[in-house]
Design a protein around this motif. Structure first.
Motif, PDB file in Angstrom:
ATOM      1  N   GLU A 153       1.170  -1.265  -0.306  1.00  0.00           N
ATOM      2  CA  GLU A 153       0.083  -0.086  -0.283  1.00  0.00           C
ATOM      3  C   GLU A 153       0.358   1.509  -0.148  1.00  0.00           C
ATOM      4  O   GLU A 153       0.354   1.834  -0.478  1.00  0.00           O
ATOM      5  CB  GLU A 153      -0.533  -0.243   1.417  1.00  0.00           C
ATOM      6  CG  GLU A 153      -1.797  -1.014   0.769  1.00  0.00           C
ATOM      7  CD  GLU A 153      -3.364  -0.829   1.906  1.00  0.00           C
ATOM      8  OE1 GLU A 153      -3.147   0.524   2.443  1.00  0.00           O
ATOM      9  OE2 GLU A 153      -4.344  -1.677   1.920  1.00  0.00           O
ATOM     10  N   ARG A 154       1.938   1.101   0.626  1.00  0.00           N
ATOM     11  CA  ARG A 154       2.912   2.475   0.724  1.00  0.00           C
ATOM     12  C   ARG A 154       3.403   3.104  -0.733  1.00  0.00           C
ATOM     13  O   ARG A 154       3.486   3.388  -0.791  1.00  0.00           O
ATOM     14  CB  ARG A 154       4.165   2.151   2.102  1.00  0.00           C
ATOM     15  CG  ARG A 154       5.530   3.300   1.728  1.00  0.00           C
ATOM     16  CD  ARG A 154       6.102   2.843   2.878  1.00  0.00           C
ATOM     17  NE  ARG A 154       7.404   3.946   2.588  1.00  0.00           N
ATOM     18  CZ  ARG A 154       7.957   4.034   1.925  1.00  0.00           C
ATOM     19  NH1 ARG A 154       8.496   3.276   0.818  1.00  0.00           N
ATOM     20  NH2 ARG A 154       8.724   5.105   1.503  1.00  0.00           N
ATOM     21  N   ARG A 173      -9.036   5.133  -0.672  1.00  0.00           N
ATOM     22  CA  ARG A 173      -8.050   5.257   0.794  1.00  0.00           C
ATOM     23  C   ARG A 173      -6.625   5.878   0.501  1.00  0.00           C
ATOM     24  O   ARG A 173      -6.208   7.030   1.172  1.00  0.00           O
ATOM     25  CB  ARG A 173      -7.399   4.269   1.705  1.00  0.00           C
ATOM     26  CG  ARG A 173      -9.226   3.507   2.678  1.00  0.00           C
ATOM     27  CD  ARG A 173      -8.336   2.041   3.227  1.00  0.00           C
ATOM     28  NE  ARG A 173      -8.396   0.702   2.795  1.00  0.00           N
ATOM     29  CZ  ARG A 173      -6.650   0.800   3.162  1.00  0.00           C
ATOM     30  NH1 ARG A 173      -6.105   1.439   4.106  1.00  0.00           N
ATOM     31  NH2 ARG A 173      -6.274  -0.650   2.910  1.00  0.00           N
ATOM     32  N   LEU A 174      -5.941   5.251  -0.845  1.00  0.00           N
ATOM     33  CA  LEU A 174      -5.010   5.783  -1.215  1.00  0.00           C
ATOM     34  C   LEU A 174      -4.645   6.738  -1.905  1.00  0.00           C
ATOM     35  O   LEU A 174      -3.833   7.581  -2.523  1.00  0.00           O
ATOM     36  CB  LEU A 174      -4.403   4.500  -1.715  1.00  0.00           C
ATOM     37  CG  LEU A 174      -3.689   3.301  -1.202  1.00  0.00           C
ATOM     38  CD1 LEU A 174      -3.538   2.042  -2.572  1.00  0.00           C
ATOM     39  CD2 LEU A 174      -3.391   3.295   0.322  1.00  0.00           C
ATOM     40  N   CYS A 175      -6.275   7.312  -2.759  1.00  0.00           N
ATOM     41  CA  CYS A 175      -6.316   8.732  -3.469  1.00  0.00           C
ATOM     42  C   CYS A 175      -7.508   8.811  -2.898  1.00  0.00           C
ATOM     43  O   CYS A 175      -8.311   9.885  -3.244  1.00  0.00           O
ATOM     44  CB  CYS A 175      -6.527   8.424  -4.371  1.00  0.00           C
ATOM     45  SG  CYS A 175      -5.327   7.652  -5.594  1.00  0.00           S
ATOM     46  N   ALA A 212       0.777   4.021  -2.285  1.00  0.00           N
ATOM     47  CA  ALA A 212      -0.079   5.257  -2.458  1.00  0.00           C
ATOM     48  C   ALA A 212       1.003   6.284  -3.314  1.00  0.00           C
ATOM     49  O   ALA A 212       1.242   7.162  -3.530  1.00  0.00           O
ATOM     50  CB  ALA A 212      -0.083   5.513  -0.771  1.00  0.00           C
ATOM     51  N   PRO A 223      -7.843   1.269  -3.794  1.00  0.00           N
ATOM     52  CA  PRO A 223      -7.240   2.640  -3.777  1.00  0.00           C
ATOM     53  C   PRO A 223      -7.972   4.016  -3.034  1.00  0.00           C
ATOM     54  O   PRO A 223      -7.674   5.148  -3.251  1.00  0.00           O
ATOM     55  CB  PRO A 223      -7.037   3.138  -5.006  1.00  0.00           C
ATOM     56  CG  PRO A 223      -8.656   1.675  -5.598  1.00  0.00           C
ATOM     57  CD  PRO A 223      -8.662   0.589  -4.829  1.00  0.00           C
TER      58      PRO A 223
END
Length: 168
Positions: free
Chosen positions: A88-89, A115-117, A92, A113
């Protein structure tokens, strides 16, 4: 020489529509079906992405990836293919760098994604299912966009890339 791979798909769908085009994990598509799916996906993507925009495809190898890739190209947009196997890192960082207009993702891979964007609107995310989710749109098949990619599009994309990474 064809202008693009999307032109080749269009021509194959016209000249030999029933010929096998894709086969993956037991699912087969002929050229007419493949082009029709690319058309319907391009139409849906076109509401959120256009010429020169980046569209992230966060998918494993699948029919969805093959369809989505050509749908993004048909819009004259840029594909940013990301492997859901990254951490996930890592994802991101790549998503932030890509600055996508839209993200298509295989929601069976466990990566979300959204949560990542967090800066992207909810409509900018399209969970496709399990790698064969776009095949479910086969009944809605439609023609490819009329204005397909051309050689000049590469210059536009390169200029946009240079501008987005310019140091000021």
């Amino acid at each position: 020489v064809p202008e693009s791979v999307v032109h080749l798909l269009r021509d194959a769908a016209s000249e030999c529509p029933e010929a096998p085009a894709l086969f993956f994990e037991g699912t087969r598509l002929n050229y007419a079906e493949y082009a029709g799916l690319v058309g319907v996906v391009a139409r849906r993507l076109g509401a959120h992405a256009g010429v020169g925009d980046r569209v992230v495809l966060l998918m494993r190898n699948s029919l969805d990836l093959a369809v989505a890739t050509l749908a993004v190209h048909a819009l004259r947009a840029q594909v940013v293919a990301l492997n859901p196997g990254y951490s996930e890192r890592e994802l991101a960082l790549m998503l932030a760098d890509a600055e996508p207009a839209m993200v298509l993702f295989d929601d069976s891979d466990g990566v979300d994604p959204r949560r990542l964007c967090p800066h992207l609107a909810a409509e900018a995310f399209w969970p496709t299912g399990d790698g064969r989710g776009l095949v479910g749109l086969l009944a809605q098949s439609c023609a490819l966009p009329e204005l397909l990619p051309c050689h000049d599009d590469l210059a536009v994309l390169q200029l946009r890339l240079l501008r987005s990474h310019a140091v000021g």
